[in-house]
Design an enzyme around this catalytic site. Structure first.
Site, PDB file in Angstrom:
ATOM      1  N   GLU A 139       0.287  -7.220  19.921  1.00  0.00           N
ATOM      2  CA  GLU A 139      -0.041  -6.663  18.600  1.00  0.00           C
ATOM      3  C   GLU A 139      -1.460  -7.059  18.199  1.00  0.00           C
ATOM      4  O   GLU A 139      -2.224  -6.244  17.666  1.00  0.00           O
ATOM      5  CB  GLU A 139       0.931  -7.167  17.540  1.00  0.00           C
ATOM      6  CG  GLU A 139       2.332  -6.640  17.670  1.00  0.00           C
ATOM      7  CD  GLU A 139       3.230  -7.196  16.587  1.00  0.00           C
ATOM      8  OE1 GLU A 139       3.537  -6.425  15.657  1.00  0.00           O
ATOM      9  OE2 GLU A 139       3.599  -8.382  16.673  1.00  0.00           O
ATOM     10  N   TYR A 162     -12.508   3.253  -7.518  1.00  0.00           N
ATOM     11  CA  TYR A 162     -11.444   3.460  -6.521  1.00  0.00           C
ATOM     12  C   TYR A 162     -12.003   3.488  -5.112  1.00  0.00           C
ATOM     13  O   TYR A 162     -11.366   3.003  -4.183  1.00  0.00           O
ATOM     14  CB  TYR A 162     -10.674   4.757  -6.778  1.00  0.00           C
ATOM     15  CG  TYR A 162     -10.352   5.052  -8.218  1.00  0.00           C
ATOM     16  CD1 TYR A 162      -9.880   4.057  -9.074  1.00  0.00           C
ATOM     17  CD2 TYR A 162     -10.527   6.323  -8.735  1.00  0.00           C
ATOM     18  CE1 TYR A 162      -9.587   4.340 -10.395  1.00  0.00           C
ATOM     19  CE2 TYR A 162     -10.229   6.610 -10.051  1.00  0.00           C
ATOM     20  CZ  TYR A 162      -9.767   5.614 -10.887  1.00  0.00           C
ATOM     21  OH  TYR A 162      -9.483   5.883 -12.189  1.00  0.00           O
ATOM     22  N   GLU A 195       3.017 -10.575   5.301  1.00  0.00           N
ATOM     23  CA  GLU A 195       3.011 -11.315   4.038  1.00  0.00           C
ATOM     24  C   GLU A 195       1.641 -11.952   3.804  1.00  0.00           C
ATOM     25  O   GLU A 195       1.141 -11.961   2.681  1.00  0.00           O
ATOM     26  CB  GLU A 195       4.094 -12.405   4.045  1.00  0.00           C
ATOM     27  CG  GLU A 195       5.515 -11.878   4.020  1.00  0.00           C
ATOM     28  CD  GLU A 195       6.104 -11.522   5.383  1.00  0.00           C
ATOM     29  OE1 GLU A 195       7.339 -11.369   5.445  1.00  0.00           O
ATOM     30  OE2 GLU A 195       5.354 -11.395   6.377  1.00  0.00           O
ATOM     31  N   LYS A 247       4.193  -1.577   7.777  1.00  0.00           N
ATOM     32  CA  LYS A 247       3.944  -1.731   9.215  1.00  0.00           C
ATOM     33  C   LYS A 247       4.922  -0.803   9.938  1.00  0.00           C
ATOM     34  O   LYS A 247       5.946  -1.225  10.461  1.00  0.00           O
ATOM     35  CB  LYS A 247       4.150  -3.191   9.625  1.00  0.00           C
ATOM     36  CG  LYS A 247       3.739  -3.511  11.035  1.00  0.00           C
ATOM     37  CD  LYS A 247       3.884  -5.009  11.310  1.00  0.00           C
ATOM     38  CE  LYS A 247       3.493  -5.331  12.729  1.00  0.00           C
ATOM     39  NZ  LYS A 247       3.649  -6.773  13.013  1.00  0.00           N
TER      40      LYS A 247
END
Length: 116
Positions: free
Chosen positions: A21, A53, A73, A98
């Protein structure tokens, strides 16, 4: 407080528990719910009285592409802390998705939401 939502900020990140990953990367999607006073901007019609933005979404993309972090997290915490420091926000809710999480079972999405 008023609410401002930005959903679906996408970037490739290199976060996860597994070596592959962090080596190969994958898609991450971030949603924001911001609480701030929008009355002045509503009356003035001026960008100076609200958050930019474009700058905010560019910052989130940059943070997704930073790291690597083992946990989403942690990525959510980094995003929340950074945006609260850089923009005048009373509170922020950050959801990190994810969708390609390697959990061994077909899932549509895995996400974490934090409020600061």
């Amino acid at each position: 407080m008023d609410e401002l939502r930005i959903t679906g900020i996408q970037a490739r990140g290199f976060h996860g528990l597994f070596d592959f990953e962090q080596r190969d990367g994958q898609l991450f999607i971030v949603d924001l719910l911001l609480h701030l006073d929008l009355k002045k901007a509503g009356n003035s019609d001026s960008i100076e009285d609200t958050v930019d933005y474009g700058a905010m979404t560019a910052r989130v993309k940059e943070l997704i592409e930073s790291g690597p972090y083992r946990l989403i997290e942690r990525l959510a915490e980094i995003i929340a802390t950074s945006l609260k420091e850089e923009f005048a926000l009373s509170t922020i809710e950050v959801t990190v998705h994810k969708p390609e999480a390697p959990v061994g079972v077909k899932v549509d999405d895995i996400s974490v939401t934090i409020r600061r």
